[in-house]
Enzyme design. Sequence first.
Site, PDB file in Angstrom:
ATOM      1  N   LEU A  57       0.817  -1.215   0.000  1.00 52.43           N
ATOM      2  CA  LEU A  57       0.000   0.000   0.000  1.00 52.43           C
ATOM      3  C   LEU A  57       0.849   1.263   0.000  1.00 52.43           C
ATOM      4  CD1 LEU A  57      -2.660  -1.035   2.659  1.00 52.43           C
ATOM      5  CD2 LEU A  57      -2.918  -1.008   0.181  1.00 52.43           C
ATOM      6  N   LYS A 102      -4.867  -1.338  10.405  1.00 54.88           N
ATOM      7  CA  LYS A 102      -3.732  -1.941   9.703  1.00 54.88           C
ATOM      8  C   LYS A 102      -3.001  -2.829  10.701  1.00 54.88           C
ATOM      9  CE  LYS A 102       0.081  -0.829   6.641  1.00 54.88           C
ATOM     10  NZ  LYS A 102       0.958  -1.880   7.171  1.00 54.88           N
TER      11      LYS A 102
END
Length: 670
Positions: free
Chosen positions: A86, A118
């Site tokens: 990401l 996350k």
Amino acid sequence: MARAAESVEHEIERLRRAIEHHNHRYHVLDDPEITDAEYDELFRRLEALERDHPALVTPDSPTQRVGAAPASGFATVTHRQQMLSLQNATSREEVEEFDARIRKFLARDAIAYTGEPKMDGVAVELVYEQGVLTVGSTRGDGVTGENVTANIRTIKSVPLRLRTGGRAAPRLLEVRGEVYLPLDAFRALNREREEAGLPRFANPRNATAGSLKQLDSRITANRPLDLVCHGVGEVEGASFATQAELLAALAAWGLKPVPQSRVLASVDEVAAYHDDLAARREALPFEIDGVVVKVDDRTLQRRLGQVSRSPRWAVAWKFKPRQATTRVLDIFPSVGRTGVLTPAAEMEPVAVGGVTVRNASLHNMDEVERKDVRIGDHVVIERAGDVIPYVVEVLTERRTGEERRFHMPQHCPVCGAKVVRAEGEVAYRCTGADCPAQLKQRLQFFAHRGAMDIQGLGEKLVEQLVDTGLVKHLPDLYRLDLATLVELERMGEKSATNLLAQIEHSKQTTLPRFLTALGIRQVGDATAKALAEHFRTLDAVVAAPVEALQEVRDVGPEVAASIRQFFDEPRNARLVKQLVAAGVKPAPVERAHGRLAGKKFVLTGGLASMTRPEAQRRIEALGGRVVGSVSKETDYVVVGTDAGSKLKRAEKLGVARLDEDAFLALLGDA
DNA sequence: TAGCCTCGAGTTCA
DNA sequence: CTCGAGGCTA
């Protein structure tokens, strides 16, 4: 101009070499030398330079691939679809830019996002063919990973067969997720390793990576790993309109979706979600290092596509790092109340989790030796769980040979008395009976709230009183007068009068407070209270033989011996006599009785209507007890705002919880 | 005798 | 708040 271009080329090459090196340490060896934050910093710098100088981008640049080659020992698995990483963001501004890019690209006013924590673990892919788990693999470099199926199969939350409720399973389902070690399991694992004489894992992610890369899956089976899912790769025989729908479908198949996900309608909501998780971060049972923001609509995701190594439709909004590396400038011992010499590290100031950290306690010599911290070392420091920084590990590969070992001095750095280490104890102690450092700490402890409660007698004042020689022994406190006090720095007539009033006031104390204030080893406020309730008077405690002391609840041979030893020491006997002569009158306390007699309370979080010590007093006034940790013996957990891990534990053990209103009702307040 | 429970002690920055 | 250890209990 030409020279500037040369230096840019030079820097790009240097960054690439550094990143490749750290990639290898991290992905292949599971032994990183730098923190994620530092790595990200290098990566971002390289990305920026390459963006500004597109001509210098080459296919072998680390920015053109995701990771590094897998370690040998496991078979290699090629992912049907590349596992992407990401883009990172570290501020609201960057997330707003992300949102603006997407809206512009899609020519839309508003986009719905999904927010997910996350998870700080190891990225994996599970392959289900006809509903049966066939392969589990690590991300590796994003194209090929390692086949860790046997280890993945040991994870309890991974279904070996999808639940389909009688309907046909999808022909193919590739699930992307994160393997992690829950924090309590991580702590338990480190305790076990310590007992077994093995090195501790520096953090849960390293422990997870280490567990997942065990060639013997029986070892992995003993590590309570968990796996949560947040996405899919190739799918045949099913489809999902949105990310939220995808997570729901995974859950329906019996997989564990990433917890606490939410659909968010705007950047404002994204920011609120980020801030909320950041605030609750410490209370979560697993480590997270940010939130992942994804475009919710999967059709839009496809339209947005990807840019080289990451999807254009998602961003990882990282929290401020709680770990950082710095250098140890010096290690020095500090002398505590009990004479214990505690080694502390003075470091180059570094920002961790929003504050600048300079010092960290190294606790004791065993710790210094176990971690092998030396003066001049580069170290990783952390402010995990609580506020207090500590040294996680030493980066031995950064040693230059100039580092110096720290040795505990043989004589007290403050008073020069001999330093001894008692048999079977980790602590080194200063034996100086009149050590000023010890006196300062003891004086402050004496004046502390839980003890004699002399307000206004803080660290600075204690320092002055001892350094000027006004207080050489605790009873000297009761001989201070206005004329001498006003001679001190920052001490006017007003504050001197107040202080004297406080000192005078402290004479009317209670027996448990007085016993606490004496600072008898192994006797804190709970034991002092038990002693006071049992013996009723100071004379009875002072005269009690060891056998009588052991009849007190929570007092065994060790504590009894320590109490007896204290009062048998002539200087301590003299101390008690002098305090009493100075007018200190410890009053006996009533034995516990009342509506809450025998009830155990645990306080967590803050209360609006009173402070914690006040809440404790109120509970005790009704005969209840306040203890520090939740167990199944606990009767009530009082839950305030920003409740911590104690609430989690109370939920797990099924202990009754009280919010502030219920607590006030129990106390009898309207 | 093991395992749980509680207590004591130490501690950073703003 | 967390760790280590003393004390209690099954």
